[in-house]
Write a protein that holds these residues in place. Structure first.
Motif, PDB file in Angstrom:
ATOM      1  N   ARG A 112      -7.525   6.517   7.189  1.00  0.00           N
ATOM      2  CA  ARG A 112      -7.619   5.110   7.544  1.00  0.00           C
ATOM      3  C   ARG A 112      -6.942   4.869   8.888  1.00  0.00           C
ATOM      4  O   ARG A 112      -5.985   5.563   9.239  1.00  0.00           O
ATOM      5  N   THR A 113      -7.415   3.863   9.591  1.00  0.00           N
ATOM      6  CA  THR A 113      -6.829   3.471  10.866  1.00  0.00           C
ATOM      7  C   THR A 113      -6.028   2.192  10.675  1.00  0.00           C
ATOM      8  O   THR A 113      -6.472   1.271   9.988  1.00  0.00           O
ATOM      9  N   PHE A 114      -4.847   2.152  11.277  1.00  0.00           N
ATOM     10  CA  PHE A 114      -3.964   0.990  11.219  1.00  0.00           C
ATOM     11  C   PHE A 114      -3.634   0.558  12.635  1.00  0.00           C
ATOM     12  O   PHE A 114      -3.465   1.399  13.519  1.00  0.00           O
ATOM     13  N   ASN A 115      -3.538  -0.763  12.844  1.00  0.00           N
ATOM     14  CA  ASN A 115      -3.290  -1.319  14.168  1.00  0.00           C
ATOM     15  C   ASN A 115      -2.077  -2.231  14.163  1.00  0.00           C
ATOM     16  O   ASN A 115      -1.656  -2.717  13.110  1.00  0.00           O
ATOM     17  N   GLY A 116      -1.570  -2.513  15.365  1.00  0.00           N
ATOM     18  CA  GLY A 116      -0.570  -3.548  15.559  1.00  0.00           C
ATOM     19  C   GLY A 116       0.693  -3.345  14.750  1.00  0.00           C
ATOM     20  O   GLY A 116       1.245  -2.241  14.658  1.00  0.00           O
ATOM     21  N   LEU A 145       0.863  -1.177   0.000  1.00  0.00           N
ATOM     22  CA  LEU A 145       0.000   0.000   0.000  1.00  0.00           C
ATOM     23  C   LEU A 145       0.898   1.224   0.000  1.00  0.00           C
ATOM     24  O   LEU A 145       1.766   1.360   0.864  1.00  0.00           O
ATOM     25  N   VAL A 146       0.701   2.117  -0.973  1.00  0.00           N
ATOM     26  CA  VAL A 146       1.478   3.350  -1.068  1.00  0.00           C
ATOM     27  C   VAL A 146       0.715   4.465  -0.366  1.00  0.00           C
ATOM     28  O   VAL A 146      -0.480   4.664  -0.607  1.00  0.00           O
ATOM     29  N   LEU A 147       1.431   5.181   0.492  1.00  0.00           N
ATOM     30  CA  LEU A 147       0.870   6.319   1.227  1.00  0.00           C
ATOM     31  C   LEU A 147       1.690   7.547   0.855  1.00  0.00           C
ATOM     32  O   LEU A 147       2.889   7.611   1.130  1.00  0.00           O
ATOM     33  N   ILE A 148       1.047   8.503   0.212  1.00  0.00           N
ATOM     34  CA  ILE A 148       1.713   9.726  -0.229  1.00  0.00           C
ATOM     35  C   ILE A 148       1.374  10.836   0.753  1.00  0.00           C
ATOM     36  O   ILE A 148       0.207  11.042   1.088  1.00  0.00           O
ATOM     37  N   LEU A 161      -2.884   3.865  14.880  1.00  0.00           N
ATOM     38  CA  LEU A 161      -2.711   5.159  14.213  1.00  0.00           C
ATOM     39  C   LEU A 161      -3.903   5.459  13.322  1.00  0.00           C
ATOM     40  O   LEU A 161      -4.394   4.582  12.616  1.00  0.00           O
ATOM     41  N   GLN A 162      -4.296   6.698  13.324  1.00  0.00           N
ATOM     42  CA  GLN A 162      -5.243   7.167  12.325  1.00  0.00           C
ATOM     43  C   GLN A 162      -4.448   8.100  11.411  1.00  0.00           C
ATOM     44  O   GLN A 162      -3.794   9.033  11.885  1.00  0.00           O
ATOM     45  N   ILE A 200      -3.040  11.616  12.237  1.00  0.00           N
ATOM     46  CA  ILE A 200      -4.117  12.425  12.800  1.00  0.00           C
ATOM     47  C   ILE A 200      -4.227  12.149  14.294  1.00  0.00           C
ATOM     48  O   ILE A 200      -4.418  13.045  15.094  1.00  0.00           O
ATOM     49  N   LYS A 201      -4.094  10.849  14.627  1.00  0.00           N
ATOM     50  CA  LYS A 201      -4.241  10.444  16.014  1.00  0.00           C
ATOM     51  C   LYS A 201      -3.432   9.179  16.256  1.00  0.00           C
ATOM     52  O   LYS A 201      -3.470   8.258  15.442  1.00  0.00           O
TER      53      LYS A 201
END
Length: 137
Positions: free
Chosen positions: A115-119, A65-68, A101-102, A73-74
């Protein structure tokens, strides 16, 4: 295109600039390079392939997954100490990470996403965001 991994701490210590849509070839190269190292790497920042722009790629459900221009945010959950390795640096080091993380970021089509990511995925993203800031663990 698969790129060579940068190992020079001086280059890796430089903060990255904001990415533009003209940097999409960098995003594609980053994704290709991450795939080439999938057996021993969970994420990469563009400066690891010699491009000081705010682009990261991480594996999510076995797909890159590419994040630009990602921005936290949180950050939530307990803060814990992780033992992390890095493709650009030898050995492992300790780092403080949040469990959740958000993020706000742009996808490869320039759309703004949240999007929210965990772990472990959240941990990898924090590691790559440190790269964007020129922070070496």
């Amino acid at each position: 295109m698969i790129r060579e991994i940068v190992t020079d701490p001086i280059l890796l210590s430089r903060p990255s600039r904001e990415a533009t849509m003209e940097d999409l070839t960098i995003a594609a190269d980053l994704k290709d390079t991450l795939r080439a190292h999938a057996d021993h790497c969970a994420g990469m920042a563009a400066n690891m392939i010699g491009q000081s722009v705010r682009v990261i790629a991480v594996f999510v459900a076995d797909q890159p997954l590419v994040l630009i221009n990602p921005q936290i945010i949180k950050a939530e959950g307990r803060k814990y100490t992780a033992e992390e390795g890095c493709l650009s640096l030898p050995g492992t080091r300790r780092a403080q990470r949040f469990e959740k993380l958000q993020l706000r970021y742009q996808d490869e089509q320039g759309r703004i996403k949240q999007r929210t990511f965990n772990g472990f995925t959240a941990q990898v993203i924090q590691h790559e965001l440190d790269h964007c800031e020129g922070i070496l663990i």
